[in-house]
Write a protein that holds these residues in place. Structure first.
Motif, PDB file in Angstrom:
ATOM      1  N   ALA A   1       3.639  10.359  -2.654  1.00 51.24           N
ATOM      2  CA  ALA A   1       3.120  10.121  -1.304  1.00 51.24           C
ATOM      3  C   ALA A   1       1.978   9.107  -1.343  1.00 51.24           C
ATOM      4  O   ALA A   1       1.898   8.205  -0.501  1.00 51.24           O
ATOM      5  CB  ALA A   1       2.659  11.428  -0.665  1.00 51.24           C
ATOM      6  N   PHE A   2       1.108   9.242  -2.332  1.00 49.20           N
ATOM      7  CA  PHE A   2       0.001   8.293  -2.482  1.00 49.20           C
ATOM      8  C   PHE A   2       0.539   6.891  -2.770  1.00 49.20           C
ATOM      9  O   PHE A   2       0.109   5.904  -2.172  1.00 49.20           O
ATOM     10  CB  PHE A   2      -0.941   8.744  -3.597  1.00 49.20           C
ATOM     11  CG  PHE A   2      -2.006   7.739  -3.914  1.00 49.20           C
ATOM     12  CD1 PHE A   2      -3.041   7.493  -3.026  1.00 49.20           C
ATOM     13  CD2 PHE A   2      -1.954   7.005  -5.090  1.00 49.20           C
ATOM     14  CE1 PHE A   2      -4.020   6.553  -3.308  1.00 49.20           C
ATOM     15  CE2 PHE A   2      -2.921   6.068  -5.382  1.00 49.20           C
ATOM     16  CZ  PHE A   2      -3.954   5.839  -4.489  1.00 49.20           C
ATOM     17  N   ILE A   3       1.496   6.778  -3.692  1.00 48.97           N
ATOM     18  CA  ILE A   3       2.075   5.480  -4.032  1.00 48.97           C
ATOM     19  C   ILE A   3       2.729   4.855  -2.806  1.00 48.97           C
ATOM     20  O   ILE A   3       2.558   3.662  -2.531  1.00 48.97           O
ATOM     21  CB  ILE A   3       3.076   5.613  -5.200  1.00 48.97           C
ATOM     22  CG1 ILE A   3       2.326   5.959  -6.487  1.00 48.97           C
ATOM     23  CG2 ILE A   3       3.908   4.337  -5.368  1.00 48.97           C
ATOM     24  CD1 ILE A   3       3.216   6.352  -7.649  1.00 48.97           C
ATOM     25  N   ASN A   4       3.456   5.670  -2.044  1.00 53.15           N
ATOM     26  CA  ASN A   4       4.095   5.160  -0.825  1.00 53.15           C
ATOM     27  C   ASN A   4       3.065   4.690   0.190  1.00 53.15           C
ATOM     28  O   ASN A   4       3.282   3.701   0.889  1.00 53.15           O
ATOM     29  CB  ASN A   4       5.018   6.208  -0.219  1.00 53.15           C
ATOM     30  CG  ASN A   4       6.270   6.399  -1.056  1.00 53.15           C
ATOM     31  OD1 ASN A   4       6.713   5.486  -1.754  1.00 53.15           O
ATOM     32  ND2 ASN A   4       6.839   7.586  -1.008  1.00 53.15           N
ATOM     33  N   SER A   5       1.934   5.378   0.266  1.00 57.55           N
ATOM     34  CA  SER A   5       0.889   4.954   1.210  1.00 57.55           C
ATOM     35  C   SER A   5       0.305   3.605   0.782  1.00 57.55           C
ATOM     36  O   SER A   5      -0.100   2.802   1.625  1.00 57.55           O
ATOM     37  CB  SER A   5      -0.216   6.005   1.330  1.00 57.55           C
ATOM     38  OG  SER A   5      -1.035   6.016   0.180  1.00 57.55           O
ATOM     39  N   LEU A   6       0.260   3.339  -0.514  1.00 60.65           N
ATOM     40  CA  LEU A   6      -0.218   2.035  -0.986  1.00 60.65           C
ATOM     41  C   LEU A   6       0.734   0.921  -0.567  1.00 60.65           C
ATOM     42  O   LEU A   6       0.302  -0.184  -0.242  1.00 60.65           O
ATOM     43  CB  LEU A   6      -0.352   2.034  -2.514  1.00 60.65           C
ATOM     44  CG  LEU A   6      -1.465   2.881  -3.102  1.00 60.65           C
ATOM     45  CD1 LEU A   6      -1.382   2.867  -4.625  1.00 60.65           C
ATOM     46  CD2 LEU A   6      -2.821   2.394  -2.639  1.00 60.65           C
ATOM     47  N   ASN A   7       2.020   1.215  -0.578  1.00 61.57           N
ATOM     48  CA  ASN A   7       3.015   0.215  -0.166  1.00 61.57           C
ATOM     49  C   ASN A   7       2.873  -0.138   1.309  1.00 61.57           C
ATOM     50  O   ASN A   7       3.194  -1.250   1.715  1.00 61.57           O
ATOM     51  CB  ASN A   7       4.422   0.717  -0.449  1.00 61.57           C
ATOM     52  CG  ASN A   7       4.705   0.810  -1.932  1.00 61.57           C
ATOM     53  OD1 ASN A   7       4.114   0.105  -2.732  1.00 61.57           O
ATOM     54  ND2 ASN A   7       5.625   1.697  -2.296  1.00 61.57           N
ATOM     55  N   GLU A   8       2.422   0.810   2.111  1.00 58.60           N
ATOM     56  CA  GLU A   8       2.269   0.590   3.546  1.00 58.60           C
ATOM     57  C   GLU A   8       0.921  -0.032   3.904  1.00 58.60           C
ATOM     58  O   GLU A   8       0.762  -0.584   4.986  1.00 58.60           O
ATOM     59  CB  GLU A   8       2.418   1.917   4.291  1.00 58.60           C
ATOM     60  CG  GLU A   8       3.814   2.508   4.134  1.00 58.60           C
ATOM     61  CD  GLU A   8       3.899   3.949   4.612  1.00 58.60           C
ATOM     62  OE1 GLU A   8       2.903   4.474   5.154  1.00 58.60           O
ATOM     63  OE2 GLU A   8       4.956   4.555   4.423  1.00 58.60           O
ATOM     64  N   TRP A   9      -0.025   0.047   2.995  1.00 58.17           N
ATOM     65  CA  TRP A   9      -1.367  -0.450   3.240  1.00 58.17           C
ATOM     66  C   TRP A   9      -1.390  -1.966   3.158  1.00 58.17           C
ATOM     67  O   TRP A   9      -0.871  -2.546   2.230  1.00 58.17           O
ATOM     68  CB  TRP A   9      -2.340   0.131   2.217  1.00 58.17           C
ATOM     69  CG  TRP A   9      -3.756  -0.310   2.378  1.00 58.17           C
ATOM     70  CD1 TRP A   9      -4.638   0.108   3.313  1.00 58.17           C
ATOM     71  CD2 TRP A   9      -4.447  -1.271   1.566  1.00 58.17           C
ATOM     72  NE1 TRP A   9      -5.843  -0.520   3.152  1.00 58.17           N
ATOM     73  CE2 TRP A   9      -5.761  -1.384   2.083  1.00 58.17           C
ATOM     74  CE3 TRP A   9      -4.098  -2.054   0.493  1.00 58.17           C
ATOM     75  CZ2 TRP A   9      -6.711  -2.233   1.539  1.00 58.17           C
ATOM     76  CZ3 TRP A   9      -5.048  -2.894  -0.050  1.00 58.17           C
ATOM     77  CH2 TRP A   9      -6.334  -2.982   0.466  1.00 58.17           C
ATOM     78  N   GLU A  10      -2.000  -2.576   4.146  1.00 60.88           N
ATOM     79  CA  GLU A  10      -2.162  -4.025   4.128  1.00 60.88           C
ATOM     80  C   GLU A  10      -3.624  -4.348   4.178  1.00 60.88           C
ATOM     81  O   GLU A  10      -4.388  -3.742   4.927  1.00 60.88           O
ATOM     82  CB  GLU A  10      -1.450  -4.657   5.309  1.00 60.88           C
ATOM     83  CG  GLU A  10       0.064  -4.577   5.211  1.00 60.88           C
ATOM     84  CD  GLU A  10       0.734  -5.321   6.354  1.00 60.88           C
ATOM     85  OE1 GLU A  10       0.131  -6.259   6.905  1.00 60.88           O
ATOM     86  OE2 GLU A  10       1.864  -4.937   6.687  1.00 60.88           O
ATOM     87  N   GLU A  11      -4.019  -5.312   3.369  1.00 54.47           N
ATOM     88  CA  GLU A  11      -5.399  -5.724   3.338  1.00 54.47           C
ATOM     89  C   GLU A  11      -5.744  -6.423   4.657  1.00 54.47           C
ATOM     90  O   GLU A  11      -5.003  -7.278   5.117  1.00 54.47           O
ATOM     91  CB  GLU A  11      -5.636  -6.671   2.157  1.00 54.47           C
ATOM     92  CG  GLU A  11      -7.074  -6.869   1.844  1.00 54.47           C
ATOM     93  CD  GLU A  11      -7.265  -7.594   0.524  1.00 54.47           C
ATOM     94  OE1 GLU A  11      -8.226  -8.358   0.443  1.00 54.47           O
ATOM     95  OE2 GLU A  11      -6.465  -7.377  -0.404  1.00 54.47           O
ATOM     96  N   PRO A  12      -6.900  -6.062   5.296  1.00 55.26           N
ATOM     97  CA  PRO A  12      -7.268  -6.705   6.563  1.00 55.26           C
ATOM     98  C   PRO A  12      -7.528  -8.202   6.353  1.00 55.26           C
ATOM     99  O   PRO A  12      -8.027  -8.619   5.321  1.00 55.26           O
ATOM    100  CB  PRO A  12      -8.570  -5.996   6.970  1.00 55.26           C
ATOM    101  CG  PRO A  12      -8.849  -4.965   5.937  1.00 55.26           C
ATOM    102  CD  PRO A  12      -7.817  -5.073   4.869  1.00 55.26           C
TER     103      PRO A  12
END
Length: 115
Positions: free
Chosen positions: A103-114
């Motif tokens: 779940a944490f790894i998947n959240s990193l994939n969805e995170w975009e740097e502002p």
């Protein structure tokens, strides 16, 4: 690098105290202390294999410094040592811990740097 240095490295890389490591491999803390101080005390093959199973370090590396340092988990030979170490940690987790990690790894994939 001698056996003392390799044991010390295992402790450091896994953020383990001597007592924790000793308990995990079924020896006394004083034995670990002796291993860290006296290069003439040789670890047994069975303890090296146990370290391999629990922490992912190749037993031959633990005993003799023979590369590779980490047990090869993936068939992908291009993985870095850090990636191999991460896979070794995943292997030790129970199903619930793996789910949380994924779940944490998947959240990193969805995170975009502002911007």
């Amino acid at each position: 690098m001698n056996q003392c240095d390799r044991i010390r490295q295992i402790l450091q890389e896994n953020m383990l105290k001597q007592k924790q490591f000793a308990s995990a491999i079924g020896v006394t803390e004083s034995y670990i202390s002796k291993l860290l101080k006296d290069p003439d005390i040789r670890l047994s093959q069975s303890l090296a294999v146990l370290i391999e199973e629990k922490y992912g370090y190749n037993s031959e590396w633990v005993l003799n410094g023979t590369e590779p340092k980490l047990k090869q988990i993936s068939k992908d030979l291009s993985l870095s040592e850090l990636q191999q170490s991460a896979l070794a940690q995943l292997e030790k987790m129970n199903d619930e811990q793996v789910k949380v990690t994924l779940a944490f790894i998947n959240s990193l994939n969805e995170w975009e740097e502002p911007s």
